[in-house]
Design a protein around this motif. Structure first.
Motif, PDB file in Angstrom:
ATOM      1  N   ARG A 213      10.937 -19.742  -0.549  1.00  0.00           N
ATOM      2  CA  ARG A 213       9.703 -18.982  -0.324  1.00  0.00           C
ATOM      3  C   ARG A 213       9.802 -18.203   1.000  1.00  0.00           C
ATOM      4  NH1 ARG A 213       5.400 -19.683   2.461  1.00  0.00           N
ATOM      5  NH2 ARG A 213       3.459 -18.725   1.736  1.00  0.00           N
ATOM      6  N   GLU A 214      10.358 -18.849   2.026  1.00  0.00           N
ATOM      7  CA  GLU A 214      10.446 -18.220   3.352  1.00  0.00           C
ATOM      8  C   GLU A 214      11.320 -16.963   3.319  1.00  0.00           C
ATOM      9  OE1 GLU A 214      10.723 -21.523   2.787  1.00  0.00           O
ATOM     10  OE2 GLU A 214       8.680 -21.834   3.532  1.00  0.00           O
TER      11      GLU A 214
ATOM     12  N   ARG B 261       9.749 -13.207   4.340  1.00  0.00           N
ATOM     13  CA  ARG B 261      10.179 -12.379   5.485  1.00  0.00           C
ATOM     14  C   ARG B 261      10.604 -10.982   5.039  1.00  0.00           C
ATOM     15  NH1 ARG B 261      15.952 -15.134   7.483  1.00  0.00           N
ATOM     16  NH2 ARG B 261      17.086 -14.547   5.594  1.00  0.00           N
TER      17      ARG B 261
ATOM     18  N   THR C 110       5.286 -15.163  -4.710  1.00  0.00           N
ATOM     19  CA  THR C 110       5.311 -15.083  -3.246  1.00  0.00           C
ATOM     20  C   THR C 110       4.945 -13.678  -2.772  1.00  0.00           C
ATOM     21  OG1 THR C 110       7.045 -16.753  -3.284  1.00  0.00           O
ATOM     22  CG2 THR C 110       6.729 -15.576  -1.213  1.00  0.00           C
TER      23      THR C 110
END
Ligand code: NAD
Length: 356
Positions: A163-164, A168, A202
């Protein structure tokens, strides 16, 4: 404060086009009153010949302590017989990995005067202006496990995202869309792949922070067609690694010449800027290389690393003006050449500096 730029011109036409980009940057910095602290280091084939490695430690150290790195191109037939991990291209891959940029920005645009260079119809490409934001450090190219099991005759790769990693790169894409036409198209294959379902969920979540940007989702297979049939419908296109690799290459046909296209890789320790073309050994040393991709890359340095957006716009306008006035390098002078003034690499660089 001085802007610290490391220039790694590389091989073939790399030094020829980079020289023109650097001359444009010198002019811009002189006029703005800001100082440019420029260093040059070797990378690629020239570094193999001189230092015995395609990425000398000295070059890597200088890159890591610069504000930005501007690269020409690497590679050439004389190094083709070397094992892959010692070839010029390995130096560039090592540099990209060390700098850690995860968002690759690649514009695909149509310049009216060049539209006849595109294999697409004039009324289809005219006015197209897409910015691809491709995730560069995740997905199928890096996911584990990966293997070709020769004994069993099976091979597998893993498309994996966290997800990160998606958040970003999505934020970078939304921020860029805000500065453009406020439309973001996220590409995935959510009808089949779980990793794409995570991607879509996301990106949708991140979109809540950008109510002023219109988000749409497209499946990669239909997007491959839509980009060719209606490129004007797209502004920022956000993709994972593999889909972006394919779609951004496909979209290079919108501009019509490899020599015109810049790129930037941002989000890591230091941003890396390079025209998308290679070292073009077939035309190296002949004054035939088109420096506009490198010069437009210099504009991206100013926009994304130096905080000098007005100067970046001025360079882009000068490039358009030169084309409007009929100036071309040999790669762009197709068709009726009596309509054009064909310039060498250095003369085109000079023309852009005059028009700036
Ligand atoms: P290339 O981009 O060097 O050339 C492809 C064709 O486009 C050639 O006909 C060339 O003359 C033309 N061309 C490219 N840039 C041009 C320009 N600025 N002006 C006018 N014409 C231009 O790709 P290639 O021939 O596949 O590769 C040549 C070498 O470059 C190989 O060693 C390859 O590994 C390397 N390469 C390096 C990079 C990089 O450094 N980022 C990228 C691609 C290829």
């Amino acid at each position: 404060m001085a802007f610290r730029l490391l220039v790694t011109a590389g091989d073939g036409i790399g030094p020829e086009v980079t020289r023109e980009a650097v001359a444009v940057l010198h002019q811009v910095f002189e006029r703005s009153g800001r100082s440019l602290d420029l260093q040059e280091k070797r990378i690629g084939g020239i570094a193999i010949d001189t230092d015995g490695t395609p990425l000398p430690q000295e070059t890597l150290d200088a890159a890591l302590s610069a504000d930005a790195v501007l690269l020409g191109a690497v590679g050439g037939t004389q190094w083709n017989a070397l094992p892959p991990n010692t070839r010029p291209e390995a130096g560039l891959l090592q540099l990209r990995a060390a700098l850690g940029g995860f968002a690759n920005l690649r514009p695909a645009f149509s310049i009216a005067e060049l539209a006849s260079n595109s294999p697409l119809k004039l009324d289809v490409v005219s006015g197209a202006d897409i910015l691809f934001v491709r995730e560069l450090l995740g997905g199928l190219y890096f996911g584990a496990p990966r293997e070709w099991n020769r004994a069993t005759g099976e091979a597998w790769n893993t498309m994996r995202y966290t997800r990160e990693e998606i958040v970003r790169v999505a934020r970078i894409a939304f921020d860029l869309a805000r500065k453009r036409r406020r439309k973001l198209t996220s590409v995935d294959k959510a009808n089949v792949l779980e990793v794409s379902q995570l991607w879509r969920a996301t990106v949708t979540e991140v979109a809540a922070d950008y109510p002023d940007v219109t988000l749409e989702h497209q499946l990669v297979d239909s997007m491959a067609m839509l980009i060719m049939t209606s490129p004007r419908n797209y502004d920022v296109v956000l993709t994972e690694n593999l889909f972006g690799d394919i779609l951004s290459d496909e979209s290079a046909v919108i501009t019509g010449s490899l020599g015109m296209l810049p790129s930037a890789t941002i989000g890591g320790k230091v941003n890396l800027y390079e025209p998308i073309h290679g070292s073009a050994p077939d035309i190296a040393g002949k004054g035939l290389a088109n420096p506009l991709g490198a010069i437009l890359t210099a504009a991206l340095v100013l926009r994304h690393s130096a905080g000098m957006d007005a100067e970046a716009v001025a360079i882009e306008s000068a490039v358009r003006k030169a084309l409007e006035q009929g100036f071309r390098t040999a790669d762009l002078a197709r068709g009726n050449t009596t309509d054009f003034t064909v310039l060498s690499t250095t003369a085109m660089g000079q023309k852009i500096r005059e028009l700036l």
